[in-house]
Design a protein around this motif. Sequence first.
Motif, PDB file in Angstrom:
ATOM      1  N   ASP A  84       0.825  -1.427   0.283  1.00 53.06           N
ATOM      2  CA  ASP A  84      -0.497   0.122  -0.030  1.00 53.06           C
ATOM      3  C   ASP A  84       1.304   1.459  -0.161  1.00 53.06           C
ATOM      4  O   ASP A  84       1.491   1.995   0.711  1.00 53.06           O
ATOM      5  N   SER A  85       0.803   2.299  -0.997  1.00 52.55           N
ATOM      6  CA  SER A  85       1.245   3.827  -0.880  1.00 52.55           C
ATOM      7  C   SER A  85       1.623   4.502   0.422  1.00 52.55           C
ATOM      8  O   SER A  85       2.123   5.042   0.727  1.00 52.55           O
ATOM      9  N   ASP A  86       0.668   4.253   1.272  1.00 51.23           N
ATOM     10  CA  ASP A  86       0.119   4.738   2.764  1.00 51.23           C
ATOM     11  C   ASP A  86       1.520   3.987   3.807  1.00 51.23           C
ATOM     12  O   ASP A  86       1.471   3.703   5.242  1.00 51.23           O
ATOM     13  N   ILE A 134       7.018   0.832   8.839  1.00 54.62           N
ATOM     14  CA  ILE A 134       5.302   0.475   8.779  1.00 54.62           C
ATOM     15  C   ILE A 134       4.754   1.385   9.201  1.00 54.62           C
ATOM     16  O   ILE A 134       4.946   1.716  10.167  1.00 54.62           O
ATOM     17  N   THR A 135       3.882   1.285   8.608  1.00 50.00           N
ATOM     18  CA  THR A 135       3.130   3.214   9.067  1.00 50.00           C
ATOM     19  C   THR A 135       1.512   2.391  10.312  1.00 50.00           C
ATOM     20  O   THR A 135       1.725   2.603  11.214  1.00 50.00           O
ATOM     21  N   ARG A 136       1.157   1.251  10.032  1.00 45.42           N
ATOM     22  CA  ARG A 136       0.416   0.550  11.123  1.00 45.42           C
ATOM     23  C   ARG A 136      -0.174  -0.479   9.880  1.00 45.42           C
ATOM     24  O   ARG A 136      -0.391  -1.148   8.550  1.00 45.42           O
ATOM     25  N   ALA A 193      -3.127  14.841   9.989  1.00 42.82           N
ATOM     26  CA  ALA A 193      -1.683  14.101  10.149  1.00 42.82           C
ATOM     27  C   ALA A 193      -2.598  12.773  10.798  1.00 42.82           C
ATOM     28  O   ALA A 193      -1.949  11.497  10.628  1.00 42.82           O
ATOM     29  N   ASP A 194      -3.762  12.923  11.958  1.00 43.57           N
ATOM     30  CA  ASP A 194      -4.040  11.497  12.743  1.00 43.57           C
ATOM     31  C   ASP A 194      -5.199  11.052  11.705  1.00 43.57           C
ATOM     32  O   ASP A 194      -5.324  10.009  12.197  1.00 43.57           O
ATOM     33  N   LEU A 195      -5.725  12.125  10.576  1.00 45.19           N
ATOM     34  CA  LEU A 195      -6.845  11.179   9.698  1.00 45.19           C
ATOM     35  C   LEU A 195      -5.930  10.498   9.124  1.00 45.19           C
ATOM     36  O   LEU A 195      -6.483   8.910   9.093  1.00 45.19           O
ATOM     37  N   TYR A 196      -4.733  10.431   8.399  1.00 51.87           N
ATOM     38  CA  TYR A 196      -3.756   9.710   7.483  1.00 51.87           C
ATOM     39  C   TYR A 196      -3.397   8.481   8.480  1.00 51.87           C
ATOM     40  O   TYR A 196      -2.928   7.822   7.986  1.00 51.87           O
ATOM     41  N   GLY A 197      -3.194   8.819   9.314  1.00 57.82           N
ATOM     42  CA  GLY A 197      -2.524   7.577  10.424  1.00 57.82           C
ATOM     43  C   GLY A 197      -3.296   6.920  11.058  1.00 57.82           C
ATOM     44  O   GLY A 197      -3.139   5.426  10.593  1.00 57.82           O
ATOM     45  N   ARG A 198      -4.346   7.012  10.860  1.00 59.06           N
ATOM     46  CA  ARG A 198      -5.600   5.859  11.128  1.00 59.06           C
ATOM     47  C   ARG A 198      -6.354   5.177  10.159  1.00 59.06           C
ATOM     48  O   ARG A 198      -6.497   4.563   9.442  1.00 59.06           O
ATOM     49  N   ALA A 254      -0.692  13.271   3.696  1.00 58.83           N
ATOM     50  CA  ALA A 254       0.515  11.964   3.994  1.00 58.83           C
ATOM     51  C   ALA A 254       1.649  12.837   4.351  1.00 58.83           C
ATOM     52  O   ALA A 254       2.606  12.232   5.431  1.00 58.83           O
ATOM     53  N   SER A 255       2.203  13.993   3.419  1.00 54.82           N
ATOM     54  CA  SER A 255       3.895  14.622   4.654  1.00 54.82           C
ATOM     55  C   SER A 255       3.414  15.164   6.247  1.00 54.82           C
ATOM     56  O   SER A 255       4.610  14.634   7.117  1.00 54.82           O
ATOM     57  N   LEU A 256       2.526  15.182   6.107  1.00 56.73           N
ATOM     58  CA  LEU A 256       1.993  16.292   7.276  1.00 56.73           C
ATOM     59  C   LEU A 256       2.593  14.726   8.429  1.00 56.73           C
ATOM     60  O   LEU A 256       3.079  14.491   9.515  1.00 56.73           O
ATOM     61  N   PHE A 257       1.887  13.604   7.904  1.00 56.45           N
ATOM     62  CA  PHE A 257       1.935  12.255   9.016  1.00 56.45           C
ATOM     63  C   PHE A 257       3.365  12.280   9.025  1.00 56.45           C
ATOM     64  O   PHE A 257       4.067  11.931  10.379  1.00 56.45           O
TER      65      PHE A 257
END
Length: 682
Positions: free
Chosen positions: A67-69, A136-138, A225-230, A303-306
């Motif tokens: 996944d791209s994230d 890995i982000t999540r 940032a939180d939304l992208y993290g989740r 994405a960059s904010l995260f």
Amino acid sequence: MNDFLSELLNTVEVRADVDNDLTASAFVTEMAERMAAAEEIENLIPIHFRGQSGRRNSGVDGHDLGDSDDSVALAISQFDGSGAGGTMGNAEVQRLFGLLEAYLRDAVAGTFPVDREPSEAAVQLARDIHSRGRAITRFRLYLFTDLTLGSRVASLPSTSVGEIPVDFHIWDLQRLEALATSSQGRAQLDLDLTEWSAGGVPALTVRGEGEFETYLAAVPGELLADLYGRYGSRLLESNVRSFLSGRGNINKGIRTTILSDPQLFLAYNNGVTATATAVETSPDGSILRLRDLQIVNGGQTTASLFYVRRDSSPKPDLSKVHVQMKLVVVQPENAIDLVPNVSRYANSQNRISEADFFSNSPFHVRIETLSRQVLVPSMAGTHFQTKWFYERTRGQYQNERAKLPPAEAKKFEAVYPRAQLITKTDAAKYSVSWGQEPHKVSAGAQKNFLAFANSVADRWASSDTQFNEAYFKELVAKAILFQAIRVRVAKSEWYQSGYLANIVAYTMAKLAHTIASQARGARLDFLAIWNRQQPSAALLEACLDIAHLCFRVLTAEQRPIQNVTEWAKREQCWQLVKKVAYDLPPSLAGELVSASVAAQAHKDARATQRIDTNIAAQSKVFEISVDEWKEVHAFCRENRLISPTDNDIVALMTGARPKVPSERQAARLLEIHQRALNSGFR
């Protein structure tokens, strides 16, 4: 629900038979395709493991590492298959996720591969997860089942493994049915912003007329940032998601501003554009909740904010960062058409081309039209002819069938058998495989579709008449060949469960490359496959030999990347397959046709398509009323969008000098009409 369950089980049974697989495994493969179509999991690779990790039971049935994230998806399934429509209780949900979480914890710790066979898919996956570490982000853990969740099943709160967040997703029968009947064709993302701010996000409302309304807001950087993290790339509209390159491409200007001048971020950054299908506001106009949020421009900013917050040391203070947001709220029934257009125009100043918004391309309309017109050759023993159904939008086949009364629905299935269905992602898979880029096919449906879109967009701009009846028949022939290879490989003695999709894509590509390099002046006779609606025995035998060669390269012990599915995504893998010695057998001589004969067939088809296109243009100009042509004429004159020559042509349709327009004039009239629409005419 019972009808949907019966259809689902039948699809799984057919898949199991075709792939020579267990129904439980076929169910996971079916879920992989549905999750890709829903934009939930881009490229779920089915595997199967049940066993022990230390003293714990563990298991895994699928994964997506790409996944791209930078998130990782892992899946486990429970396939009942009885058709009784039973329920799954809380204890069983906890048990299944417990198996998956036990596997994940051992993979992260690096203990899973100990004393296990290195070639096992579950071991390769565990090694990959361990090697990626904090990159890995999540972790997204999924449970798939053909049962319905019991009313007492509790929601599962997010946890963490090795300081990496873990969230849980359940796709039961009810949710799968809702997805199948959704007008959007994907899982929508609903957000409650009061979780971050009790009063919501203050916004200025700009009421639109009819189709949409717009909100302007300054969104806290912490919130984005939180939304992208989740939610990761699920936040992003599919065309935007394709271009997000993840962790390695954080915009330097964004990073510098966040770290040095966070209070100036709002002034320096272009902000984001987003869409939603519904919004709930407070009495003072603040946005409280959003339905089906999609960011259509500003994915890199989000994405960059995260990533800057996660990877910088010391941690930046995002409390001073605000991002301007334009939120366009559209009616759900209009979203499928309006959202891609909002995305197109929001990105018009960036490097995103028309190919990136390919789902609305006239190419699809052309192929869809051909699929409704071209009859399959009569087969022995049948008294009627069928057609292949090209699905231009998600769920189109099922939706068209569902709106018919039972008797008509049976006729629909008789004319368009389910086995003769081609989706636009299928078309990309068949075409890119034959185009000798199997590594792109192996990269997943979305990335492969983008490669296909770019290729078609360039060719369409050069000459749209090359996409004609001959092209459509060749596309179907490629589909027939691809599926036939899949069936033969699945039932061959040397095949081991796993990597079937990769083997078939590489086989198609290797066959195309071999014919091009060894049979110069000739090409595969796709028209013969179309006429028979099946490949010959000689062609299939050759394909099976090629497939075995591809299998050996994909699974070679000395391969540079141990994970076979990841290795198949590399161009280096394809270069090795190309170099493997293989001579075209003499038996294939009868399967080839002279390139000059094929070229003449395509030339004739282009001429026919040119006539059809001209007739269609002449018909379409008369579908627009005289009153509308008058309004278009006045609009173009007021805005200086029309030349004297164009002025005379439009007069043919306004009654000023009535006359049936020529083919060229009809095409010009449609260009003028579209120009007016693009300039704001409604």
